[in-house]
Design a protein around this motif. Structure first.
Motif, short mmCIF file in Angstrom:
data_model
loop_
_atom_site.label_atom_id
_atom_site.label_comp_id
_atom_site.label_asym_id
_atom_site.label_seq_id
_atom_site.Cartn_x
_atom_site.Cartn_y
_atom_site.Cartn_z
N PHE A 1 -0.06 3.98 1.07
CA PHE A 1 -0.36 4.72 2.29
C PHE A 1 0.40 4.19 3.51
O PHE A 1 0.50 4.91 4.52
N SER B 1 -0.67 10.40 2.82
CA SER B 1 -1.91 10.99 3.31
C SER B 1 -1.76 12.47 3.65
O SER B 1 -2.57 13.30 3.20
N ARG C 1 -3.66 15.64 1.82
CA ARG C 1 -4.47 16.59 2.58
C ARG C 1 -3.97 18.02 2.37
O ARG C 1 -4.76 18.97 2.27
N GLN D 1 -9.41 15.21 -2.73
CA GLN D 1 -10.52 14.35 -2.29
C GLN D 1 -10.69 13.13 -3.19
O GLN D 1 -11.27 12.14 -2.77
N SER E 1 0.82 -1.20 0.00
CA SER E 1 0.00 0.00 0.00
C SER E 1 0.86 1.26 0.00
O SER E 1 1.80 1.38 0.79
N THR F 1 -3.28 -0.14 -2.45
CA THR F 1 -3.36 1.32 -2.34
C THR F 1 -4.80 1.80 -2.43
O THR F 1 -5.23 2.70 -1.69
N GLU G 1 -10.16 3.61 2.88
CA GLU G 1 -10.14 3.69 4.35
C GLU G 1 -9.76 5.08 4.84
O GLU G 1 -10.12 5.47 5.95
N HIS G 2 -9.02 5.82 4.00
CA HIS G 2 -8.66 7.20 4.35
C HIS G 2 -9.71 8.20 3.85
O HIS G 2 -9.46 9.41 3.85
N ASN G 3 -10.85 7.70 3.40
CA ASN G 3 -11.99 8.53 3.01
C ASN G 3 -11.78 9.33 1.73
O ASN G 3 -12.35 10.42 1.57
N PHE G 4 -10.97 8.79 0.81
CA PHE G 4 -10.87 9.37 -0.52
C PHE G 4 -11.85 8.66 -1.45
O PHE G 4 -12.15 7.48 -1.28
N ALA H 1 -6.65 1.07 0.80
CA ALA H 1 -6.22 2.01 1.83
C ALA H 1 -6.78 3.41 1.56
O ALA H 1 -7.16 4.13 2.49
N GLY H 2 -6.83 3.80 0.30
CA GLY H 2 -7.39 5.10 -0.04
C GLY H 2 -8.83 5.23 0.40
O GLY H 2 -9.25 6.28 0.91
#
Length: 227
Positions: free
Chosen positions: A119, A125, A129, A134, A117, A150, A156-159, A153-154
């Motif tokens: 991330f 991340s 930000r 977004q 990943s 990736t 999960e990071h709210n993208f 994970a993206g």
């Protein structure tokens, strides 16, 4: 195209061009690699022209060495490394570099990564930000490994995440298409990069397409129902 979109270019490194190093590790050639390199180059040019920030990952060993090694990956290398040709320091450096055809340009961001990943244990991340990103377009190698890791994970990071299906590949079409479908099922937009980068592209296919990523025939096929 929305100004809150970034392009992640994953692991497009010279090592993929040396099949003599992949064969001893049990890794077949990357499917359609020349075509994928060309599509990635065109995608990069279009992104830069549109003002979309580009962030590259560059796979590299952990500074901690074997202390940080994934046990399964370490075992794989112990069992197979004896067949890999010895490399000079210059060759190892060349293998790690990003291919000339898709090389970073001034203003692009390049981050080292040590896991599948992008991330994991990187500054990706906070960089995204800071750029007020977004939405992510993900391209590069390999579909079912670092691309999919990736992408998950993206999410999960709210993208909001999209995969450029014509600018990713892996060790054969079966793995490639199975991975794309697995990502479709988790509401990832999967389409050609020209559509994904189009101004005003809604990225709503994952939500508006029935059975997205699934084969609707399987539950009506007696061969499956009887199992």
């Amino acid at each position: 195209m929305s100004d809150n979109t970034a392009l992640l270019m994953v692991d497009m490194q010279n090592g993929y061009l040396r099949q003599d190093l992949r064969d001893p590790l049990g890794w077949p050639p990357i499917w359609r690699l020349p075509d994928i390199v060309d599509e990635c180059a065109q995608l990069l040019a279009a992104a830069r022209e549109s003002g979309i920030p580009v962030v590259y990952s560059q796979q590299s060993p952990s500074p901690a060495g074997e202390l940080a090694a994934n046990p399964r990956a370490a075992q794989h290398h112990r069992l197979r490394d004896s067949g890999v040709p010895a490399l000079t320091a210059a060759e190892r450096q060349w293998n790690a570099e990003i291919m000339d055809a898709v090389a970073p340009q001034t203003g692009d961001v390049v981050l080292a990564k040590t896991r599948h990943s992008f991330f994991a244990y990187t500054e990706l991340s906070p960089v995204l930000r800071s750029l007020r990103v977004q939405r992510l377009i993900v391209a590069g190698l390999q579909t079912n490994v670092c691309i999919e890791a990736t992408v998950r994970a993206g999410l999960e990071h709210n993208f909001s995440v999209a995969v450029a299906e014509d600018a990713v590949s892996t060790d054969g079409p079966d793995l490639h298409f199975a991975s794309l479908n697995a990502m479709r099922v988790i509401y990832v937009e999967v389409d050609g990069w020209r559509e994904l980068i189009r101004p005003g592209a809604p990225w709503d296919r994952a939500y508006t397409t029935p059975n997205y990523g699934r084969n609707p025939e399987y539950w009506s096929d007696p061969a499956f129902v009887e199992r």
